[in-house]
Design a protein around this motif. Structure first.
Motif, PDB file in Angstrom:
ATOM      1  N   VAL A  62       0.870  -1.177   0.000  1.00 45.31           N
ATOM      2  CA  VAL A  62       0.000   0.000   0.000  1.00 45.31           C
ATOM      3  C   VAL A  62       0.905   1.225   0.000  1.00 45.31           C
ATOM      4  O   VAL A  62       1.787   1.351   0.853  1.00 45.31           O
ATOM      5  N   ALA A  63       0.713   2.110  -0.983  1.00 50.50           N
ATOM      6  CA  ALA A  63       1.559   3.294  -1.127  1.00 50.50           C
ATOM      7  C   ALA A  63       0.714   4.554  -0.976  1.00 50.50           C
ATOM      8  O   ALA A  63      -0.375   4.644  -1.544  1.00 50.50           O
ATOM      9  N   LEU A  64       1.236   5.496  -0.206  1.00 51.28           N
ATOM     10  CA  LEU A  64       0.516   6.746   0.045  1.00 51.28           C
ATOM     11  C   LEU A  64       1.356   7.941  -0.389  1.00 51.28           C
ATOM     12  O   LEU A  64       2.570   7.957  -0.218  1.00 51.28           O
ATOM     13  N   TYR A  65       0.638   8.945  -0.906  1.00 49.76           N
ATOM     14  CA  TYR A  65       1.273  10.157  -1.402  1.00 49.76           C
ATOM     15  C   TYR A  65       0.386  11.342  -1.048  1.00 49.76           C
ATOM     16  O   TYR A  65      -0.810  11.182  -0.793  1.00 49.76           O
ATOM     17  N   SER A  66       0.994  12.526  -1.071  1.00 49.88           N
ATOM     18  CA  SER A  66       0.218  13.726  -0.818  1.00 49.88           C
ATOM     19  C   SER A  66       0.777  14.891  -1.624  1.00 49.88           C
ATOM     20  O   SER A  66       1.891  14.823  -2.160  1.00 49.88           O
ATOM     21  N   LEU A  67      -0.006  15.933  -1.708  1.00 51.46           N
ATOM     22  CA  LEU A  67       0.426  17.219  -2.226  1.00 51.46           C
ATOM     23  C   LEU A  67       0.431  18.189  -1.060  1.00 51.46           C
ATOM     24  O   LEU A  67      -0.527  18.226  -0.277  1.00 51.46           O
ATOM     25  N   SER A  68       1.495  18.962  -0.950  1.00 49.88           N
ATOM     26  CA  SER A  68       1.628  19.894   0.168  1.00 49.88           C
ATOM     27  C   SER A  68       1.667  21.327  -0.337  1.00 49.88           C
ATOM     28  O   SER A  68       2.233  21.606  -1.399  1.00 49.88           O
ATOM     29  N   ARG A  69       1.074  22.191   0.444  1.00 48.54           N
ATOM     30  CA  ARG A  69       1.151  23.633   0.187  1.00 48.54           C
ATOM     31  C   ARG A  69       1.401  24.322   1.528  1.00 48.54           C
ATOM     32  O   ARG A  69       0.711  24.028   2.503  1.00 48.54           O
ATOM     33  N   ASP A  70       2.386  25.179   1.563  1.00 43.32           N
ATOM     34  CA  ASP A  70       2.735  25.909   2.783  1.00 43.32           C
ATOM     35  C   ASP A  70       2.965  24.975   3.970  1.00 43.32           C
ATOM     36  O   ASP A  70       2.541  25.251   5.089  1.00 43.32           O
ATOM     37  N   GLY A  71       3.625  23.836   3.692  1.00 48.96           N
ATOM     38  CA  GLY A  71       3.967  22.904   4.770  1.00 48.96           C
ATOM     39  C   GLY A  71       2.831  22.037   5.258  1.00 48.96           C
ATOM     40  O   GLY A  71       3.000  21.273   6.207  1.00 48.96           O
TER      41      GLY A  71
ATOM     42  N   VAL B  42      -3.506  -7.054  -4.420  1.00 50.15           N
ATOM     43  CA  VAL B  42      -3.984  -8.122  -5.297  1.00 50.15           C
ATOM     44  C   VAL B  42      -3.001  -8.247  -6.454  1.00 50.15           C
ATOM     45  O   VAL B  42      -2.709  -7.250  -7.144  1.00 50.15           O
ATOM     46  N   GLU B  43      -2.478  -9.440  -6.646  1.00 47.71           N
ATOM     47  CA  GLU B  43      -1.467  -9.692  -7.686  1.00 47.71           C
ATOM     48  C   GLU B  43      -1.944  -9.216  -9.057  1.00 47.71           C
ATOM     49  O   GLU B  43      -3.059  -9.508  -9.485  1.00 47.71           O
TER      50      GLU B  43
ATOM     51  N   PRO C 295       4.122  -4.165 -12.189  1.00 51.32           N
ATOM     52  CA  PRO C 295       3.689  -5.203 -13.138  1.00 51.32           C
ATOM     53  C   PRO C 295       2.204  -5.532 -12.967  1.00 51.32           C
ATOM     54  O   PRO C 295       1.834  -6.506 -12.323  1.00 51.32           O
ATOM     55  N   ILE C 296       1.353  -4.659 -13.515  1.00 53.96           N
ATOM     56  CA  ILE C 296      -0.094  -4.863 -13.404  1.00 53.96           C
ATOM     57  C   ILE C 296      -0.709  -4.977 -14.791  1.00 53.96           C
ATOM     58  O   ILE C 296      -0.123  -4.544 -15.782  1.00 53.96           O
ATOM     59  N   THR C 297      -1.916  -5.524 -14.822  1.00 52.00           N
ATOM     60  CA  THR C 297      -2.700  -5.558 -16.056  1.00 52.00           C
ATOM     61  C   THR C 297      -4.026  -4.823 -15.871  1.00 52.00           C
ATOM     62  O   THR C 297      -4.817  -4.733 -16.810  1.00 52.00           O
ATOM     63  N   ARG C 298      -4.247  -4.299 -14.664  1.00 58.55           N
ATOM     64  CA  ARG C 298      -5.534  -3.647 -14.370  1.00 58.55           C
ATOM     65  C   ARG C 298      -5.344  -2.604 -13.281  1.00 58.55           C
ATOM     66  O   ARG C 298      -4.743  -2.871 -12.250  1.00 58.55           O
ATOM     67  N   PHE C 299      -5.874  -1.395 -13.529  1.00 59.81           N
ATOM     68  CA  PHE C 299      -5.901  -0.308 -12.551  1.00 59.81           C
ATOM     69  C   PHE C 299      -7.374   0.022 -12.358  1.00 59.81           C
ATOM     70  O   PHE C 299      -8.077   0.293 -13.330  1.00 59.81           O
ATOM     71  N   HIS C 300      -7.865  -0.018 -11.145  1.00 54.91           N
ATOM     72  CA  HIS C 300      -9.320   0.106 -10.937  1.00 54.91           C
ATOM     73  C   HIS C 300      -9.644   0.930  -9.704  1.00 54.91           C
ATOM     74  O   HIS C 300      -8.802   1.178  -8.840  1.00 54.91           O
ATOM     75  N   LEU C 301     -10.906   1.329  -9.632  1.00 50.52           N
ATOM     76  CA  LEU C 301     -11.420   2.103  -8.507  1.00 50.52           C
ATOM     77  C   LEU C 301     -12.924   1.959  -8.469  1.00 50.52           C
ATOM     78  O   LEU C 301     -13.537   1.408  -9.389  1.00 50.52           O
ATOM     79  N   HIS C 302     -13.512   2.440  -7.394  1.00 50.31           N
ATOM     80  CA  HIS C 302     -14.960   2.613  -7.381  1.00 50.31           C
ATOM     81  C   HIS C 302     -15.270   3.961  -6.747  1.00 50.31           C
ATOM     82  O   HIS C 302     -14.516   4.473  -5.931  1.00 50.31           O
ATOM     83  N   THR C 303     -16.358   4.545  -7.197  1.00 53.24           N
ATOM     84  CA  THR C 303     -16.834   5.797  -6.648  1.00 53.24           C
ATOM     85  C   THR C 303     -18.331   5.666  -6.437  1.00 53.24           C
ATOM     86  O   THR C 303     -18.951   4.692  -6.883  1.00 53.24           O
ATOM     87  N   CYS C 304     -18.909   6.613  -5.732  1.00 54.34           N
ATOM     88  CA  CYS C 304     -20.348   6.497  -5.453  1.00 54.34           C
ATOM     89  C   CYS C 304     -21.012   7.860  -5.491  1.00 54.34           C
ATOM     90  O   CYS C 304     -20.353   8.892  -5.587  1.00 54.34           O
TER      91      CYS C 304
END
Length: 196
Positions: A83-92, A104-105, A140-149
Motif C-alpha cells: 500500500v503506497a501513500l502520497y500527498s500534495l503539500s502547500r505551505d507545509g 492483489v497480484e 507489473p499490473i494488467t488492471r488499474f481500478h477504482l470505485h466511486t459512489c
C-alpha cells in the motif's frame, strides 16, 4: 421485464449507487506542472496524519470507510508494503490523499484519491491523477481500478472517465448513516439529507 419503481431506504441508512471503473492499459498522458507552491511527496503515514488528511479530504463527501476501522486494523493496511501513500503539500500542510493498493497480484486499486478545498480547482488534481496512473502502471499490473459512489463529489465520475477509466459495473450499497453512528458529525455532507 424489469419493473421501474422506488425502493424505500430505511430511516438511519444511506443508499449509494456505486460505480466500478477500470483501465487495462496505461493511457497517453499530457505532461503537467504542479501549481506554484505545491509539492508532491510520498508519505510514510502514522495514524494521526492519515486520520487528519482522510477527514479533511473526505468529510465534505461523506467518506467514512476508513473511519469505521479501529486503529489497529487501519495500521495493518497503512503498514502493508503493498500500500503506497502520497500527498500534495502547500505551505507545509498536506492537502491531498492518494492511496494505491497493490495487494492483489497483477492489479492496483486507486483506494482513495482527493484534495482538500485548498487545492480544488488549482489543476493539482489532474497532476495527482497523472502521478497515480504512472505509479500504478510502473508496477507489473494488467488492471488499474477504482470505485466511486453518489456520495462523492459530483465531478468525480467525469474526472475518472476523462482520466482513462471505463465504468464496467454498478451496484447499490446500503449502510448505516455514519452521522448517526458517530463516525461523522451530524452536520457533515449537508447535500445528503439526514433521516433518523
Amino acid at each position: 421485464m424489469l419493473k421501474n419503481g422506488f425502493h424505500d431506504v430505511p430511516n438511519g441508512k444511506v443508499a449509494m449507487v456505486v460505480t466500478h471503473l477500470e483501465m487495462t492499459a496505461a493511457p497517453d498522458l499530457r505532461e503537467l506542472d504542479l501549481p506554484e507552491g505545491v509539492t508532491f511527496r510520498p508519505v510514510t503515514p502514522d495514524l494521526t496524519w492519515y486520520r487528519d488528511i482522510f477527514d479533511r479530504v473526505g468529510a465534505p463527501w461523506m467518506w467514512f470507510g476508513r473511519r469505521a476501522l479501529k486503529d489497529n486494523a487501519l495500521m495493518v493496511v497503512l503498514n502493508d508494503p503493498k500500500v503506497a501513500l502520497y500527498s500534495l503539500s502547500r505551505d507545509g500542510q498536506d492537502e491531498a490523499l492518494l492511496e494505491l493498493d497493490f495487494r492483489v497480484e497483477g492489479a492496483c486499486e486507486l483506494a482513495y484519491f482527493g484534495l482538500t478545498s485548498k487545492l480544488i480547482g488549482s489543476g493539482a488534481g489532474r497532476y495527482l491523477m497523472n502521478k497515480a496512473i504512472r505509479l500504478a502502471w510502473d508496477a507489473p499490473i494488467t488492471r488499474f481500478h477504482l470505485h466511486t459512489c453518489t456520495l462523492d463529489s459530483p465531478q468525480a465520475m467525469d474526472f475518472y472517465i476523462r482520466s482513462g477509466f471505463t465504468p464496467y459495473r454498478r451496484q447499490i450499497e446500503l449502510a448505516d448513516d455514519p452521522r448517526l453512528t458517530g463516525l461523522l458529525p451530524e452536520d457533515a455532507a449537508p447535500h445528503v439529507p439526514l433521516i433518523r
